[in-house]
Design a protein around this motif. Structure first.
Motif, mmCIF file in Angstrom:
data_model
loop_
_atom_site.group_PDB
_atom_site.id
_atom_site.type_symbol
_atom_site.label_atom_id
_atom_site.label_comp_id
_atom_site.label_asym_id
_atom_site.label_seq_id
_atom_site.Cartn_x
_atom_site.Cartn_y
_atom_site.Cartn_z
ATOM 1 N N VAL A 1 0.667 -0.853 -0.125
ATOM 2 C CA VAL A 1 -0.168 -0.137 0.267
ATOM 3 C C VAL A 1 1.159 0.702 -0.268
ATOM 4 C CG1 VAL A 1 -1.789 1.737 1.003
ATOM 5 C CG2 VAL A 1 -2.076 -1.328 1.261
ATOM 6 N N ASN B 1 -7.629 6.615 -6.575
ATOM 7 C CA ASN B 1 -6.851 5.614 -6.197
ATOM 8 C C ASN B 1 -8.842 5.291 -5.599
ATOM 9 O OD1 ASN B 1 -7.581 4.572 -2.609
ATOM 10 N ND2 ASN B 1 -7.472 6.855 -1.823
ATOM 11 N N ASN C 1 -9.096 3.625 -0.639
ATOM 12 C CA ASN C 1 -8.732 3.485 0.198
ATOM 13 C C ASN C 1 -7.629 4.278 1.594
ATOM 14 O OD1 ASN C 1 -5.966 2.223 1.652
ATOM 15 N ND2 ASN C 1 -5.955 0.434 0.508
ATOM 16 N N LYS C 2 -8.286 4.457 2.119
ATOM 17 C CA LYS C 2 -7.660 5.071 3.097
ATOM 18 C C LYS C 2 -6.868 5.244 3.983
ATOM 19 C CE LYS C 2 -12.517 5.696 5.655
ATOM 20 N NZ LYS C 2 -12.993 5.922 6.898
#
Length: 440
Positions: A262, A338, A342-343
């Motif tokens: 990530v 994004n 996705n935080k």
């Protein structure tokens, strides 16, 4: 040349080259966008792992193209036309040899290269597919950039820009077709990118069809001195471009240990945006190069100083504008890439943009300075500055700051290394006799 004429010529060459270089950088940015939509976060990670190889190919192309075109401009200004044609001939032959070598290495060892870039079980297949296809088009990338540099230096900046823009438009259309209707994934993205230089070559061939070219392939004996001279004048461009790849490799390894895939995906968003910004500064430096080289060859040092000053002022102005825009538009910029919302990805990328992009205030001056030094046949200081940006400063700084401050240190490493480089660049500029001569 009158002041108004100098300014008009400067903005003509620089504006066209900025547009062209942005178009060239948008090939990968387009891949980033469509891969984020069609493949997802793992696709973004795979693309970012493959980016250093893209930097290697384009760096090789820039080294030959800009190095040879710089020497061509100087010889042409000195009316040494036969020797100028010999430089072009050597550049094409050298480009074909290196392009063939990259083609062979990549198509036979793409899997090993993927492992070397840090691909794991999740990303290895996609990274290998992208790299194998990218390597297959290496000869076209190199020949395209050689021809672009020579056409630009042969009074054809508008055609060079058109070639790049049309190649990029083809890449956008093919990216969509290959990734979505054809469902080709990473292979389709790389294939679309590979067709871009072919479209560009076909476009700039108009320069030859209309017989506007003052440079030609000639029969001549191969002299290693020509190759050495081309590499010497182009090495700073090579290091400047390859530095992006080196930075990506080092950062990928560090970020993988801190935040995993990530984190690398977040860095992929940042580095792709940064490549577009770097293209602006490359456009300024490459647009100014033929003007500085020609006037240097004619010993017109007053104009050399003026063109250099304009390029510095324009770089600083762009630095402030770009940082302001990216700071204000951080959230929408990240949202574009994004698609999974996705935080963690969004948080990492936002923090990274605010810190990593501080480097823009220094990069423009460093890039323009390296190009200037090469354009006046001072490859040694140009190489030193490029090397500092590429690995000598960034690698120890990122390792140190990441160890002390984690991801915050990673993001701050890039501006810190560019600031160190700027200090060294200023020393070379203060000692440069052309810039401090009394010939105004």
């Amino acid at each position: 040349m009158k002041q108004s004429t100098i300014l008009k010529t400067f903005f003509k060459y620089v504006s066209l080259n900025i547009l062209g270089m942005i178009g060239l950088s948008c090939c990968i940015l387009t891949d980033t966008f469509f891969i984020s939509k069609g493949v997802g976060a793992n696709g973004l990670t795979s693309l970012n792992l493959a980016l250093p190889i893209y930097s290697l190919i384009t760096a090789t192309a820039f080294m030959i193209g800009i190095g040879a075109a710089t020497k061509y401009s100087i010889l042409k200004a000195q009316n040494s036309h036969q020797e100028a044609n010999a430089v072009f001939t050597h550049a094409i032959l050298f480009g074909l040899v290196l392009g063939g070598l990259l083609f062979f290495i990549g198509t036979t060892n793409a899997s090993s290269v993927s492992h070397l870039m840090g691909a794991d079980k999740v990303t290895h297949s996609m990274t290998t597919s992208y790299l194998r296809t990218l390597f297959s088009f290496a000869p076209f990338y190199i020949i395209n950039n050689i021809l672009l540099a020579f056409v630009r230096n042969d009074n054809g900046p508008k055609l060079a820009m058109t070639g790049i823009i049309l190649g990029n438009l083809a890449n956008i259309i093919l990216d969509y077709l290959f990734i979505f209707p054809c469902h080709l994934g990473m292979f389709g993205a790389a294939l679309a990118t590979g067709f871009s230089p072919i479209i560009s070559i076909l476009t700039i061939s108009i320069h030859f069809i209309k017989k506007k070219n003052q440079f030609h392939l000639i029969r001549c004996q191969i002299h290693p001195s020509y190759i050495i001279n081309i590499c010497a004048l182009g090495i700073s461009s090579f290091v400047t471009e390859i530095s992006s790849g080196i930075v990506i490799i080092v950062f990928n390894m560090v970020i993988l240990s801190l935040e995993g895939n990530v984190g690398v995906a977040a860095f992929g968003i940042i580095t792709n945006l940064a490549l577009v910004v770097l293209a602006v500064f490359n456009g300024i430096s490459q647009g100014t190069q033929p003007l500085i080289s020609t006037n240097y060859g004619q010993k017109n040092y007053a104009n050399v100083k003026k063109f250099f000053r304009y390029s510095i002022l324009l770089s600083v102005s762009f630095s402030m504008l770009i940082y302001l825009l990216t700071y204000i538009g951080t959230t929408p910029l990240i949202a574009i890439f994004n698609s999974g919302q996705n935080k963690l990805l969004a948080s990492l990328a936002a923090n990274g943009i605010h810190l990593y992009f501080i480097a823009f205030f220094f990069i423009g001056i460093n890039v323009v300075t390296t190009s200037f030094l090469s354009s006046v046949e001072l490859p040694a200081p140009s190489f030193i500055i490029s090397s500092l940006r590429g690995f000598a400063a960034i690698i120890p700084i990122v390792l140190l700051l990441a160890h002390c401050f984690g991801m915050t240190g990673v993001w701050l490493a890039y501006p810190c290394s560019e600031l160190v480089t700027l200090f060294i660049a200023c020393i070379f500029l203060l000692r440069n006799p052309i810039l401090h001569s009394k010939m105004d």
